[in-house]
Design a protein around this motif. Structure first.
Motif, PDB file in Angstrom:
ATOM      1  N   PRO A  50       1.391  -4.498   4.756  1.00  0.00           N
ATOM      2  CA  PRO A  50       0.405  -3.730   5.536  1.00  0.00           C
ATOM      3  C   PRO A  50      -0.054  -4.444   6.808  1.00  0.00           C
ATOM      4  O   PRO A  50      -0.310  -3.782   7.820  1.00  0.00           O
ATOM      5  N   ARG A 106       5.856   3.399   0.310  1.00  0.00           N
ATOM      6  CA  ARG A 106       5.198   2.145  -0.039  1.00  0.00           C
ATOM      7  C   ARG A 106       5.348   1.190   1.137  1.00  0.00           C
ATOM      8  O   ARG A 106       6.458   0.835   1.521  1.00  0.00           O
ATOM      9  N   GLU A 158       0.840  -1.182   0.000  1.00  0.00           N
ATOM     10  CA  GLU A 158       0.000   0.000   0.000  1.00  0.00           C
ATOM     11  C   GLU A 158       0.883   1.241   0.000  1.00  0.00           C
ATOM     12  O   GLU A 158       2.038   1.181   0.430  1.00  0.00           O
ATOM     13  N   GLU A 159       0.345   2.347  -0.491  1.00  0.00           N
ATOM     14  CA  GLU A 159       1.090   3.600  -0.482  1.00  0.00           C
ATOM     15  C   GLU A 159       0.474   4.556   0.527  1.00  0.00           C
ATOM     16  O   GLU A 159      -0.744   4.586   0.717  1.00  0.00           O
ATOM     17  N   THR A 160       1.332   5.348   1.175  1.00  0.00           N
ATOM     18  CA  THR A 160       0.887   6.305   2.170  1.00  0.00           C
ATOM     19  C   THR A 160       1.905   7.438   2.227  1.00  0.00           C
ATOM     20  O   THR A 160       2.804   7.514   1.398  1.00  0.00           O
TER      21      THR A 160
END
Length: 251
Positions: free
Chosen positions: A148, A144, A106-108
């Protein structure tokens, strides 16, 4: 050059013929190649020619997409596969590796990450997560998250009041020990099940048996590891509680 009747024939194919044989568009072939899912073709002038290994990889990509895998997951599955691997080898590679891959990345952002942890934004926190291999920095400044589920578990520990720096330091030690445990299980499999496979000549029946063994090995190994962890954690907590209660009594 005419299109071969057999998908796994020895003839080389142009990109149009390759797409026709596998049942995808030329545009998709080029897109998959750009992502590194296909090895480079043999170039003659400006024309690329593709062989059996390209057909095998492209068929596997198509099959995994049909089963709901994302291109990122397919890319991670094929990264370590030999470029010249045929259909059977790629199928075995996928069966052995896919069950162990972490969830989709996931991207944050650093700000979002800090907000989830309930702490001020701090580059040192990100640096620690990068050192763990849990986070990668992207060119646009975003992050990235490679696993997660592991990040979520870590944030739950932080919510209990454990400082992120302390958790990261502890996780580095845990990762080192878990790496040794994983290598122990892999050596066990290679020295037993895989040895039998090599000695038997890798028949289709033995390949299927190896795939089944690996699929069953993951939950069995995880259950065994968790059982040992619970036992050792209970013993460690008991010792720590007794020691701290003794100190309180002395105070």
């Amino acid at each position: 050059m005419t299109q071969p009747a057999g998908v796994d024939g020895d003839r080389e194919l142009t990109v149009d013929q390759l797409a026709a044989v596998v049942g995808v568009t030329v545009r998709n072939v080029r897109a998959y190649a750009a992502r590194g899912l296909l090895p480079p073709p043999r170039l003659v002038g400006r024309t690329g020619f593709y062989g059996r290994e390209h057909v095998a990889r492209l068929r596997l990509v198509r099959e995994m997409l049909a089963e709901g895998y994302s291109l990122n997951m397919i890319e991670r599955t094929l990264t370590a596969a030999p470029e010249a691997a045929g259909s059977a080898t790629l199928a075995l590679h996928r069966a052995l590796l896919a069950p162990w891959l972490p969830p989709e990345p996931e991207e944050t952002t650093a700000a979002e990450l800090a907000a989830r942890a309930g702490v001020p934004e701090d580059d040192r926190l990100v640096d620690g997560l990068v050192a763990l291999g849990l986070v990668e920095r992207l060119d646009d400044g975003r992050l990235r998250v490679m696993d997660p589920a592991l990040l979520t578990a870590g944030l739950q520990v932080v919510e209990l009041g454990v400082p992120p720096a302390a958790l990261i330091e502890a996780q580095l030690t845990v990762a080192e020990h878990v790496r040794e445990i994983a290598q122990t299980y892999v050596r066990m499999f290679v020295e037993t099940g895989w040895q039998t496979l090599r000695e038997g000549g890798a028949t289709p029946e033995q390949l299927e048996r190896a795939q089944t063994t690996v699929a069953r090995l993951q939950p069995a190994a995880a259950q065994a590891l968790l059982a040992v962890f619970r036992r050792e954690m209970a013993a460690a907590v008991e010792v720590a509680v007794d020691e701290e209660l003794r100190k309180l009594g002395e105070g």
